[in-house]
Design a protein around this motif. Structure first.
Motif, PDB file in Angstrom:
ATOM      1  N   LYS A  89     -17.950 -22.838-110.582  1.00 50.88           N
ATOM      2  CA  LYS A  89     -16.984 -23.158-111.633  1.00 50.88           C
ATOM      3  C   LYS A  89     -15.698 -22.365-111.437  1.00 50.88           C
ATOM      4  N   ILE A  90     -15.816 -21.135-110.941  1.00 52.27           N
ATOM      5  CA  ILE A  90     -14.621 -20.320-110.693  1.00 52.27           C
ATOM      6  C   ILE A  90     -13.770 -20.968-109.606  1.00 52.27           C
ATOM      7  N   ARG A  91     -14.426 -21.515-108.543  1.00 52.25           N
ATOM      8  CA  ARG A  91     -13.686 -22.203-107.474  1.00 52.25           C
ATOM      9  C   ARG A  91     -12.895 -23.371-108.054  1.00 52.25           C
ATOM     10  N   ARG A  92     -13.553 -24.172-108.922  1.00 52.45           N
ATOM     11  CA  ARG A  92     -12.875 -25.339-109.516  1.00 52.45           C
ATOM     12  C   ARG A  92     -11.699 -24.905-110.397  1.00 52.45           C
ATOM     13  N   LEU A  93     -11.887 -23.838-111.199  1.00 53.28           N
ATOM     14  CA  LEU A  93     -10.817 -23.360-112.074  1.00 53.28           C
ATOM     15  C   LEU A  93      -9.627 -22.847-111.271  1.00 53.28           C
ATOM     16  N   LEU A  94      -9.893 -22.182-110.158  1.00 51.13           N
ATOM     17  CA  LEU A  94      -8.797 -21.696-109.320  1.00 51.13           C
ATOM     18  C   LEU A  94      -7.949 -22.852-108.806  1.00 51.13           C
ATOM     19  N   MET A  95      -8.616 -23.954-108.440  1.00 54.82           N
ATOM     20  CA  MET A  95      -7.886 -25.129-107.950  1.00 54.82           C
ATOM     21  C   MET A  95      -7.048 -25.740-109.072  1.00 54.82           C
ATOM     22  N   GLU A  96      -7.626 -25.851-110.262  1.00 53.37           N
ATOM     23  CA  GLU A  96      -6.906 -26.458-111.387  1.00 53.37           C
ATOM     24  C   GLU A  96      -5.699 -25.615-111.791  1.00 53.37           C
ATOM     25  N   LEU A  97      -5.861 -24.285-111.835  1.00 52.46           N
ATOM     26  CA  LEU A  97      -4.751 -23.416-112.224  1.00 52.46           C
ATOM     27  C   LEU A  97      -3.659 -23.412-111.163  1.00 52.46           C
ATOM     28  N   THR A  98      -4.054 -23.610-109.908  1.00 50.30           N
ATOM     29  CA  THR A  98      -3.049 -23.717-108.843  1.00 50.30           C
ATOM     30  C   THR A  98      -2.258 -25.008-108.988  1.00 50.30           C
ATOM     31  N   GLU A  99      -2.959 -26.118-109.322  1.00 49.37           N
ATOM     32  CA  GLU A  99      -2.281 -27.407-109.533  1.00 49.37           C
ATOM     33  C   GLU A  99      -1.310 -27.329-110.711  1.00 49.37           C
ATOM     34  N   LYS A 100      -1.631 -26.511-111.704  1.00 53.86           N
ATOM     35  CA  LYS A 100      -0.743 -26.360-112.873  1.00 53.86           C
ATOM     36  C   LYS A 100       0.393 -25.379-112.590  1.00 53.86           C
ATOM     37  N   GLU A 101       0.450 -24.853-111.353  1.00 53.03           N
ATOM     38  CA  GLU A 101       1.491 -23.921-110.926  1.00 53.03           C
ATOM     39  C   GLU A 101       1.435 -22.608-111.705  1.00 53.03           C
ATOM     40  N   LEU A 102       0.231 -22.250-112.148  1.00 50.28           N
ATOM     41  CA  LEU A 102       0.038 -20.971-112.827  1.00 50.28           C
ATOM     42  C   LEU A 102      -0.473 -19.911-111.861  1.00 50.28           C
ATOM     43  N   LEU A 103      -1.067 -20.357-110.730  1.00 51.01           N
ATOM     44  CA  LEU A 103      -1.526 -19.472-109.669  1.00 51.01           C
ATOM     45  C   LEU A 103      -0.965 -19.961-108.336  1.00 51.01           C
ATOM     46  N   ALA A 104      -0.854 -19.041-107.395  1.00 45.77           N
ATOM     47  CA  ALA A 104      -0.425 -19.406-106.036  1.00 45.77           C
ATOM     48  C   ALA A 104      -1.236 -18.579-105.052  1.00 45.77           C
ATOM     49  N   SER A 105      -1.495 -19.164-103.863  1.00 45.64           N
ATOM     50  CA  SER A 105      -2.281 -18.479-102.843  1.00 45.64           C
ATOM     51  C   SER A 105      -1.471 -17.347-102.225  1.00 45.64           C
ATOM     52  N   ALA A 106      -2.151 -16.205-101.994  1.00 45.79           N
ATOM     53  CA  ALA A 106      -1.484 -15.054-101.362  1.00 45.79           C
ATOM     54  C   ALA A 106      -1.622 -15.084 -99.844  1.00 45.79           C
ATOM     55  N   GLY A 107      -2.163 -16.177 -99.311  1.00 45.14           N
ATOM     56  CA  GLY A 107      -2.363 -16.286 -97.878  1.00 45.14           C
ATOM     57  C   GLY A 107      -3.832 -16.348 -97.548  1.00 45.14           C
ATOM     58  N   SER A 108      -4.126 -16.584 -96.255  1.00 44.83           N
ATOM     59  CA  SER A 108      -5.511 -16.737 -95.811  1.00 44.83           C
ATOM     60  C   SER A 108      -6.320 -15.488 -96.140  1.00 44.83           C
ATOM     61  N   HIS A 109      -7.408 -15.692 -96.871  1.00 44.63           N
ATOM     62  CA  HIS A 109      -8.340 -14.631 -97.258  1.00 44.63           C
ATOM     63  C   HIS A 109      -7.680 -13.511 -98.073  1.00 44.63           C
ATOM     64  N   GLN A 110      -6.513 -13.798 -98.638  1.00 41.95           N
ATOM     65  CA  GLN A 110      -5.810 -12.783 -99.431  1.00 41.95           C
ATOM     66  C   GLN A 110      -5.933 -13.029-100.935  1.00 41.95           C
ATOM     67  N   GLY A 111      -6.712 -14.017-101.296  1.00 44.00           N
ATOM     68  CA  GLY A 111      -6.867 -14.308-102.721  1.00 44.00           C
ATOM     69  C   GLY A 111      -5.659 -15.025-103.291  1.00 44.00           C
ATOM     70  N   CYS A 112      -5.414 -14.899-104.585  1.00 46.63           N
ATOM     71  CA  CYS A 112      -4.286 -15.578-105.245  1.00 46.63           C
ATOM     72  C   CYS A 112      -3.577 -14.613-106.188  1.00 46.63           C
ATOM     73  N   HIS A 113      -2.436 -15.055-106.726  1.00 49.51           N
ATOM     74  CA  HIS A 113      -1.674 -14.218-107.656  1.00 49.51           C
ATOM     75  C   HIS A 113      -1.067 -15.106-108.732  1.00 49.51           C
ATOM     76  N   LEU A 114      -0.658 -14.462-109.812  1.00 51.69           N
ATOM     77  CA  LEU A 114      -0.011 -15.185-110.906  1.00 51.69           C
ATOM     78  C   LEU A 114       1.399 -15.588-110.495  1.00 51.69           C
ATOM     79  N   THR A 115       1.765 -16.835-110.773  1.00 50.00           N
ATOM     80  CA  THR A 115       3.150 -17.244-110.587  1.00 50.00           C
ATOM     81  C   THR A 115       3.960 -16.725-111.770  1.00 50.00           C
TER      82      THR A 115
END
Length: 678
Positions: A630-656
């Motif tokens: 469920k966490i994987r799915r939520l990360l994808m949804e929050l990224t689509e809403k432009e609330l999160l962005a990827s920090a790079g390969s294997h670097q996790g994500c950050h708040l936009t």
């Protein structure tokens, strides 16, 4: 040795009869007591059965008479135990409790027969309706049957055998030699002694009563003595005359059966005016106590006395008003501009200049007015509020300026002071000034300029020293342009202007006030988390609602919610069933609880470099119900809403920037807000 078995309904009655017979027939008989509930088999081992009442005998013997002699005892009040009954005031209403209806009647008749007829006995036995919840309860030993805890309980003890019953027992057992003259003499001596005591106390009470009655009736003021329940115990002739009824028709009657009453009328120091068939009478209450019994003395005055007592009553009301005054700390706000208004109000409080407070209904204009008075040099004097909209235009002038005797039909003898006179030395708060008729505006302007008032029907003016604070929810300048409000009065009122700010324009106050009122209405006096009490969508709705009724509307909503609350988080259905349907345009994207949790965790970890595995570990540590999938799915949804962005390969994500701003706004909606954190 012969044996007597005494059968009773209760233990106290059996013990009283056993003690009496043992003392009279000592060495000749043994006496045992049996409760009626224990008599299952026929009693064979006794020389005499003695039933405590005829009703009990009928119950026990309904299946046939026993093989041994039996008789029903005749019992009388134990004269040694009636001293407390003698001392009760004449006219007292008492509850007399006994085991059966007929035994209760017998006890009453015997008390009356021996001369205790100065009180009214109301009878009660188990199974019968309670006739009256009297303060005093009398019982002949049946304390366990008293239906409620009375203020005073008089236990006169179980009734004892009369001489006739004792003689019958002696005859039945062939013990005539024991029944000597000394027994009868001693019994009668007790009766004579108690009779003398009753007569002495009665004569003393009668003398005191006559003396008190003479004093009572010599007073020129009407006096009414009522008990704690509001029943008339006594009143003097002057009181009956002012009321316009015969004294005998008022005695022992409930006060509210003939007198219009105000709420909480039986309160020490309370006063009110009542119209009795066209006559205005003033009633003033004083609490009194006598022999641990509470009561009230009510003084009655007519129109002549009302004007004399007017000042006292007004001062009493003034003290009541002082107790309810608000201070500046009662005006709850976080809004910078509203805090500036409060700062200015504190500065204005130190002057005597007129203040005009403008603002919508429910924004706390009267709280401001009271706080200003509390911080002024007039704080020890009267604060008198008046709402122009609540007073009939025809009565407005007489209400504010007063009137002289005979100035109009129905005017009080001696006239009446107006609110400006009552407020002299203090502050008058004129609310809804925009509702004042033009004709009254002219007279109010003169009072403000001259500091003098003229009562209706009077020729002379009376100087008044009063500070005026006016308030309105209307646009007075617009009314001036339309010709509905005098321009000169507006500028005379608007010397020190204050404007309150609507709640919809100070959004940060919504969660702050919501939390404050929830603590009060939900009984939670410590920290309260709005996210635990409301669903997320409901909090957003409250943040964006228009609040036409402002703080008053918010306060009323919370009170409503506290009454329907059933332990579940409050959702939109509860709000939409109460608040006006002015659907706000959403300003914040809606977040569910899981999305909000995710953004919080990423932000708490520095806002960057947070991946799925770390979030899964945090959920496990906090026992939060989110698995890795469920966490994987939520990360994808929050990224689509432009609330999160990827920090790079294997670097996790950050708040936009958008995600960080939205998270902060959601926190401002009320999650974790606390007054002490502001």
């Amino acid at each position: 040795m012969q044996k007597i078995t005494v059968i009773t309904m209760g233990i106290p009655t059996g013990e009283a009869i056993r003690s009496q017979l043992t003392a009279l027939l000592e060495g000749k008989v043994t006496v045992e007591t049996r409760l009626a509930s224990e008599v299952e088999q026929p009693i064979l081992h006794a020389d005499l059965l003695l039933f405590s009442s005829e009703a009990l005998a009928k119950v026990i013997l309904k299946n046939g008479e026993p093989s041994i002699p039996w008789m029903v005892a005749r019992r009388v009040i134990n004269h040694r135990n009636i001293g407390d009954v003698i001392s009760l005031p004449r006219g007292s209403r008492v509850l007399l409790v006994n085991d059966f209806a007929n035994t209760a009647r017998e006890a009453r008749d015997q008390l009356v027969e021996i001369g205790l007829d100065h009180i009214e006995y109301l009878l009660y036995s188990p199974g019968s309706p309670l006739p009256f919840k009297a303060e005093v309860v009398i019982t002949p030993g049946e304390v366990d049957l008293v239906p409620y805890p009375p203020r005073r309980l008089i236990n006169i003890g179980s009734r004892i055998l009369d001489v006739q019953s004792i003689h019958g027992i002696v005859q039945q057992l062939g013990l005539e030699d024991v029944f000597t003259k000394s027994v009868v003499t001693g019994y009668l001596k007790d009766i004579v002694t108690i009779t003398h005591l009753i007569e002495e106390k009665r004569r003393a009470a009668l003398a005191s009563e006559k003396q008190l009655e003479a004093v009572f009736n010599s007073v020129d003021t009407g006096l009414i003595h009522v008990d704690e329940g509001g029943r008339v115990v006594n009143l003097n002739q002057r009181g009956a005359s002012l009321i316009g009824k015969k004294r005998k028709d008022l005695l022992y009657q409930p006060l509210d059966s003939w007198l219009p009453l105000e709420n909480h009328f039986l309160t020490d120091g309370h006063s009110w005016i009542a119209d009795l068939e066209g006559r205005e009478c003033l009633f003033a209450v004083r609490k009194i106590s006598f022999d641990d019994r509470l009561g009230y003395l009510i003084t009655v005055g007519d129109g002549d006395q009302i004007s004399k007592w007017d000042h006292t009553i007004r001062r009493s009301r003034q003290k009541s008003m002082q107790r309810k005054r608000h201070d500046f700390q009662d005006y709850l706000t976080l809004h910078p501009e509203m805090k500036l208004v409060l700062k200015r109000a504190r500065q204005f409080a130190r002057t005597d200049a007129t203040i005009l407070i403008q603002g919508e209904n429910g924004t706390g204009k009267e709280i401001l007015a009271q706080a200003i008075h509390q911080h002024s040099l007039r704080k020890r004097e009267a604060f008198v509020p008046v709402n122009i909209a609540a007073v009939s235009p025809s009565l407005l002038e007489s209400e504010l300026f007063g009137y002289e005797e005979g100035s109009f039909t129905g005017a009080l003898k001696g006239g009446k002071r107006g609110l400006f006179e009552i407020a002299s030395g203090g502050t008058i708060f004129i609310d809804e000034i925009g509702e004042a008729p033009l004709s009254f505006q002219v007279k109010l302007l003169r009072v403000l300029e001259e500091k003098r008032i003229r009562r209706v029907g009077a020729l002379e003016e009376i100087p008044v020293d009063v500070r005026v604070i006016a308030a309105t929810n209307r646009n007075l300048m617009q009314m001036v342009d339309q010709g509905d409000f005098r321009e000169d009065l507006f500028f005379r009122l608007n010397i020190l202007p204050l404007k309150t700010i609507p709640l919809r324009h100070r959004r940060e106050d919504i969660p702050y006030l919501l939390q404050h009122f929830c603590r009060i209405s939900f009984g939670r006096h410590q920290h309260i988390d709005l996210a635990d009490l409301f669903e997320a969508e409901a909090l957003v709705f409250l943040q964006q609602h228009r609040w036409r009724g402002n703080v008053r509307e918010l306060m009323n909503l919370v009170e409503y919610l506290s009454l329907i609350y059933e332990g579940e988080r409050i959702g939109m259905e509860a709000l939409c069933g109460y608040l006006p349907a002015d659907k706000p345009v959403p300003e914040l994207p809606l977040l569910n609880r899981d999305e909000y949790w995710m953004l919080q965790q990423i932000d708490s970890c520095g806002g960057t470099g947070v991946g799925r595995k770390m979030l899964t570990s945090l959920a496990e540590e906090q026992v939060y119900p989110l698995g890795e999938g469920k966490i994987r799915r939520l990360l994808m949804e929050l990224t689509e809403k432009e609330l999160l962005a990827s920090a790079g390969s294997h670097q996790g994500c950050h708040l936009t920037r958008k995600g960080a701003a939205l998270l902060q706004k959601w926190r401002n909606v009320g999650v974790g807000m606390d007054e002490n954190d502001q």
